[in-house]
Scaffold this active site. Sequence first.
Site, PDB file in Angstrom:
ATOM      1  N   HIS A  41       0.816  -1.224   0.000  1.00  0.00           N
ATOM      2  CA  HIS A  41       0.000   0.000   0.000  1.00  0.00           C
ATOM      3  C   HIS A  41       0.841   1.261   0.000  1.00  0.00           C
ATOM      4  CE1 HIS A  41      -3.885  -1.848   0.680  1.00  0.00           C
ATOM      5  NE2 HIS A  41      -3.211  -2.770   1.320  1.00  0.00           N
ATOM      6  N   THR A  42       1.972   1.210   0.689  1.00  0.00           N
ATOM      7  CA  THR A  42       2.802   2.406   0.801  1.00  0.00           C
ATOM      8  C   THR A  42       3.336   2.831  -0.566  1.00  0.00           C
ATOM      9  OG1 THR A  42       3.388   1.601   2.975  1.00  0.00           O
ATOM     10  CG2 THR A  42       4.686   3.423   2.136  1.00  0.00           C
ATOM     11  N   HIS A  62       9.685  -1.536  -1.657  1.00  0.00           N
ATOM     12  CA  HIS A  62      10.397  -1.652  -0.368  1.00  0.00           C
ATOM     13  C   HIS A  62      10.263  -3.028   0.268  1.00  0.00           C
ATOM     14  CE1 HIS A  62       6.285  -0.601   0.616  1.00  0.00           C
ATOM     15  NE2 HIS A  62       6.480  -1.171   1.779  1.00  0.00           N
ATOM     16  N   GLU A  63       9.641  -3.983  -0.442  1.00  0.00           N
ATOM     17  CA  GLU A  63       9.501  -5.326   0.144  1.00  0.00           C
ATOM     18  C   GLU A  63      10.376  -6.305  -0.610  1.00  0.00           C
ATOM     19  OE1 GLU A  63       5.463  -6.621   0.607  1.00  0.00           O
ATOM     20  OE2 GLU A  63       4.960  -4.946   1.894  1.00  0.00           O
ATOM     21  N   CYS A  92      21.377   0.124  13.043  1.00  0.00           N
ATOM     22  CA  CYS A  92      22.820   0.403  13.029  1.00  0.00           C
ATOM     23  C   CYS A  92      23.543  -0.254  14.192  1.00  0.00           C
ATOM     24  CB  CYS A  92      23.077   1.914  13.038  1.00  0.00           C
ATOM     25  SG  CYS A  92      22.843   2.712  14.643  1.00  0.00           S
ATOM     26  N   CYS A  95      23.207   3.527  17.633  1.00  0.00           N
ATOM     27  CA  CYS A  95      22.538   4.760  18.052  1.00  0.00           C
ATOM     28  C   CYS A  95      21.791   4.528  19.367  1.00  0.00           C
ATOM     29  CB  CYS A  95      21.598   5.273  16.955  1.00  0.00           C
ATOM     30  SG  CYS A  95      20.069   4.333  16.801  1.00  0.00           S
ATOM     31  N   CYS A  98      18.982   2.087  18.960  1.00  0.00           N
ATOM     32  CA  CYS A  98      19.380   0.703  18.679  1.00  0.00           C
ATOM     33  C   CYS A  98      19.873  -0.025  19.929  1.00  0.00           C
ATOM     34  CB  CYS A  98      20.450   0.652  17.591  1.00  0.00           C
ATOM     35  SG  CYS A  98      19.779   0.716  15.914  1.00  0.00           S
ATOM     36  N   CYS A 106      15.664   3.139  14.575  1.00  0.00           N
ATOM     37  CA  CYS A 106      17.077   3.510  14.417  1.00  0.00           C
ATOM     38  C   CYS A 106      17.173   4.946  13.901  1.00  0.00           C
ATOM     39  CB  CYS A 106      17.747   2.553  13.435  1.00  0.00           C
ATOM     40  SG  CYS A 106      19.460   2.975  13.043  1.00  0.00           S
ATOM     41  N   ARG A 110      18.009   8.426   9.200  1.00  0.00           N
ATOM     42  CA  ARG A 110      16.625   8.841   9.011  1.00  0.00           C
ATOM     43  C   ARG A 110      16.459  10.019   8.053  1.00  0.00           C
ATOM     44  NH1 ARG A 110      13.035   6.352  12.237  1.00  0.00           N
ATOM     45  NH2 ARG A 110      11.175   7.643  12.266  1.00  0.00           N
ATOM     46  N   CYS A 169       8.100  -6.138   5.265  1.00  0.00           N
ATOM     47  CA  CYS A 169       7.159  -5.073   5.657  1.00  0.00           C
ATOM     48  C   CYS A 169       5.972  -5.628   6.436  1.00  0.00           C
ATOM     49  CB  CYS A 169       6.724  -4.285   4.426  1.00  0.00           C
ATOM     50  SG  CYS A 169       5.582  -2.949   4.785  1.00  0.00           S
ATOM     51  N   ARG A 362      -1.042 -10.496  -1.188  1.00  0.00           N
ATOM     52  CA  ARG A 362       0.158  -9.860  -1.731  1.00  0.00           C
ATOM     53  C   ARG A 362       0.435 -10.319  -3.162  1.00  0.00           C
ATOM     54  NH1 ARG A 362       0.283  -6.199   1.033  1.00  0.00           N
ATOM     55  NH2 ARG A 362       1.980  -5.329   2.258  1.00  0.00           N
TER      56      ARG A 362
HETATM   57  N1  LIG Z   1       3.051   0.364  11.225  1.00  0.00           N
HETATM   58  C1  LIG Z   1       3.742  -0.064  10.178  1.00  0.00           C
HETATM   59  O1  LIG Z   1       4.974  -0.137  10.224  1.00  0.00           O
HETATM   60  C2  LIG Z   1       3.023  -0.506   8.952  1.00  0.00           C
HETATM   61  C3  LIG Z   1       3.645  -1.329   7.994  1.00  0.00           C
HETATM   62  C4  LIG Z   1       2.879  -1.779   6.913  1.00  0.00           C
HETATM   63  C5  LIG Z   1       1.576  -1.362   6.766  1.00  0.00           C
HETATM   64  N2  LIG Z   1       1.016  -0.517   7.684  1.00  0.00           N
HETATM   65  C6  LIG Z   1      -0.390  -0.087   7.619  1.00  0.00           C
HETATM   66  O2  LIG Z   1      -1.187  -1.101   8.172  1.00  0.00           O
HETATM   67  C7  LIG Z   1      -2.496  -1.048   7.621  1.00  0.00           C
HETATM   68  C8  LIG Z   1      -2.899  -2.415   7.107  1.00  0.00           C
HETATM   69  O3  LIG Z   1      -2.077  -2.805   6.021  1.00  0.00           O
HETATM   70  P1  LIG Z   1      -2.499  -4.054   5.116  1.00  0.00           P
HETATM   71  O4  LIG Z   1      -1.445  -4.218   4.089  1.00  0.00           O
HETATM   72  O5  LIG Z   1      -2.819  -5.199   5.975  1.00  0.00           O
HETATM   73  O6  LIG Z   1      -3.820  -3.438   4.459  1.00  0.00           O
HETATM   74  P2  LIG Z   1      -5.098  -4.090   3.765  1.00  0.00           P
HETATM   75  O7  LIG Z   1      -5.823  -2.995   3.094  1.00  0.00           O
HETATM   76  O8  LIG Z   1      -4.696  -5.281   2.959  1.00  0.00           O
HETATM   77  O9  LIG Z   1      -5.983  -4.618   4.971  1.00  0.00           O
HETATM   78  C9  LIG Z   1      -6.884  -3.800   5.671  1.00  0.00           C
HETATM   79  C10 LIG Z   1      -8.091  -4.652   6.020  1.00  0.00           C
HETATM   80  O10 LIG Z   1      -8.986  -3.893   6.829  1.00  0.00           O
HETATM   81  C11 LIG Z   1     -10.278  -4.343   6.551  1.00  0.00           C
HETATM   82  N3  LIG Z   1     -11.301  -3.417   7.029  1.00  0.00           N
HETATM   83  C12 LIG Z   1     -11.845  -2.343   6.396  1.00  0.00           C
HETATM   84  N4  LIG Z   1     -12.789  -1.774   7.165  1.00  0.00           N
HETATM   85  C13 LIG Z   1     -12.849  -2.493   8.298  1.00  0.00           C
HETATM   86  C14 LIG Z   1     -13.649  -2.411   9.472  1.00  0.00           C
HETATM   87  N5  LIG Z   1     -14.568  -1.447   9.638  1.00  0.00           N
HETATM   88  N6  LIG Z   1     -13.462  -3.312  10.449  1.00  0.00           N
HETATM   89  C15 LIG Z   1     -12.534  -4.302  10.308  1.00  0.00           C
HETATM   90  N7  LIG Z   1     -11.752  -4.435   9.211  1.00  0.00           N
HETATM   91  C16 LIG Z   1     -11.925  -3.544   8.227  1.00  0.00           C
HETATM   92  C17 LIG Z   1     -10.285  -4.549   5.048  1.00  0.00           C
HETATM   93  O11 LIG Z   1     -11.340  -5.423   4.655  1.00  0.00           O
HETATM   94  C18 LIG Z   1      -8.901  -5.133   4.804  1.00  0.00           C
HETATM   95  O12 LIG Z   1      -8.919  -6.549   4.765  1.00  0.00           O
HETATM   96  C19 LIG Z   1      -2.426   0.038   6.540  1.00  0.00           C
HETATM   97  O13 LIG Z   1      -2.913   1.240   7.094  1.00  0.00           O
HETATM   98  C20 LIG Z   1      -0.955   0.139   6.247  1.00  0.00           C
HETATM   99  O14 LIG Z   1      -0.610   1.411   5.726  1.00  0.00           O
HETATM  100  C21 LIG Z   1       1.711  -0.111   8.766  1.00  0.00           C
HETATM  101 ZN   LIG Z   2       5.033  -2.118   2.848  1.00  0.00          ZN
HETATM  102 ZN   LIG Z   3      20.510   2.748  15.087  1.00  0.00          ZN
END
Ligand SMILES: NC(=O)c1ccc[n+]([C@@H]2O[C@H](COP(=O)([O-])OP(=O)(O)OC[C@H]3O[C@@H](n4cnc5c(N)ncnc54)[C@H](O)[C@@H]3O)[C@@H](O)[C@H]2O)c1
Ligand SMILES: [Zn+2]
Ligand SMILES: [Zn+2]
Length: 367
Positions: A41-42, A62-63, A92, A95, A98, A106, A110, A169, A362
């Site tokens: 998604h990103t 990025h994956e 690293c 830091c 880390c 880290c 950044r 990711c 995916r």
């Molecule tokens: N924190 C991090 O480091 C990090 C890393 C990767 C992704 N993310 C974020 O995590 C989130 C999820 O990523 P993903 O790849 O799994 O996304 P995704 O879109 O594949 O999954 C999201 C899910 O939420 C469901 N959903 C929608 N409305 C809902 C509701 N009301 N109740 C329950 N479920 C509902 C959808 O049906 C879908 O299956 C995204 O916001 C993404 O940007 C964060």
């Molecule tokens: Zn990602």
């Molecule tokens: Zn570091």
Amino acid sequence: MKIRAAVLEEFGKPLVVQEVDLAGPQAGEVLVRLVACGVCHTDMYTASGADPSGYAPTVLGHEGAGVVEAIGEGVTSLAVGDHVVTLFSPQCRECVHCVDARTNLCLAIREQQNQGFLPDGTTRLSRDGEPIRHFMGTSTFAEATVMPEIALAKVNPEAPLEGAALFACGLSTGLGAAMNTAKVTPGSTCVVFGAGMVGLGAVAGCRLQGAERIVCVDMSDERLELARGQGATDTMKGGDDVVEKILEMTGGFGADFTFEATGLVAVMRQAVEAARMGWGQCTVTGVAGKGETLDIVPRYLITGRRVAGSSFGGVKGRDGVPALVERWMAGEIDVAPFLSHELTLDEVNRGFDLMHAQDGIRSVIRF
Ligand SMILES: NC(=O)c1ccc[n+]([C@@H]2O[C@H](COP(=O)([O-])OP(=O)(O)OC[C@H]3O[C@@H](n4cnc5c(N)ncnc54)[C@H](O)[C@@H]3O)[C@@H](O)[C@H]2O)c1
Ligand SMILES: [Zn+2]
Ligand SMILES: [Zn+2]
């Protein structure tokens, strides 16, 4: 060298797959030949132009997972032929963050990384002498990339790289949210909101931690079925009545641990309200839209609920990703159901279409 890569030329337009130049690795850098890369998604969010910090031209992705082809001066932790997973969140090992067990954020590179540069403030990517920026320090929608040594995790060479790429990711984020951030305890009740890559990883993480009950909430029956495969004991359709239903299932109290993996602030609020009074912990992993805020009635906090965010599941990448890959190799994590579509680099935009249509978990590009 010349490589083929998917370049974001203009926000809101399809990526353009083309030949670009990639310079060799400098001190502390590593040249990686990509074998597989997930579409996330990103990448789509940045390509759309919705991300205010986005830049172009840049090579997205990025994956990634691949094989080390060359190392720069001073690189000691990696050698030619090693199998690696790319890390947008480096480690690293020096830091102040880390060396502290409490965070994986880290600080080493950044600022440069956020602007699309390697740590020395330049790029190895270019076209006709004009620099092209490195997205998230990774730029893995490409046949090869140059990355800092501290942003590569060396993994078991027996792990198939298309599966290993998912640990770069979403999968590690979900697993780590349960294992590192929440530290789910054996016998506990957990609720996971969202059954995408992150939510399904959180379900698996809760199972590995020994949770007794794992409720997964999503809008899609197909995804809820996948959640059962990862260890969910109960599943539920999302909606306005979810908190009420969870309270009913838990003797009126709520869950010991809740996880939000949707990116929707209304669902984050539900995750807070579905956590148990006294000690319930809500872990937020979703990335909300620009300017959105999470609304919490303070009484929920005063009565003992805690809320934490989690970036990359709190995983310190160079140590944590290889360890998670080992658990996959040991049969404790089932990665195959997440590998929905295999694409070529030229089909990268189709990966965005499939994601938009929520077709599969995916899509993975094979080089
Ligand atoms: N924190 C991090 O480091 C990090 C890393 C990767 C992704 N993310 C974020 O995590 C989130 C999820 O990523 P993903 O790849 O799994 O996304 P995704 O879109 O594949 O999954 C999201 C899910 O939420 C469901 N959903 C929608 N409305 C809902 C509701 N009301 N109740 C329950 N479920 C509902 C959808 O049906 C879908 O299956 C995204 O916001 C993404 O940007 C964060
Ligand atoms: Zn990602
Ligand atoms: Zn570091």
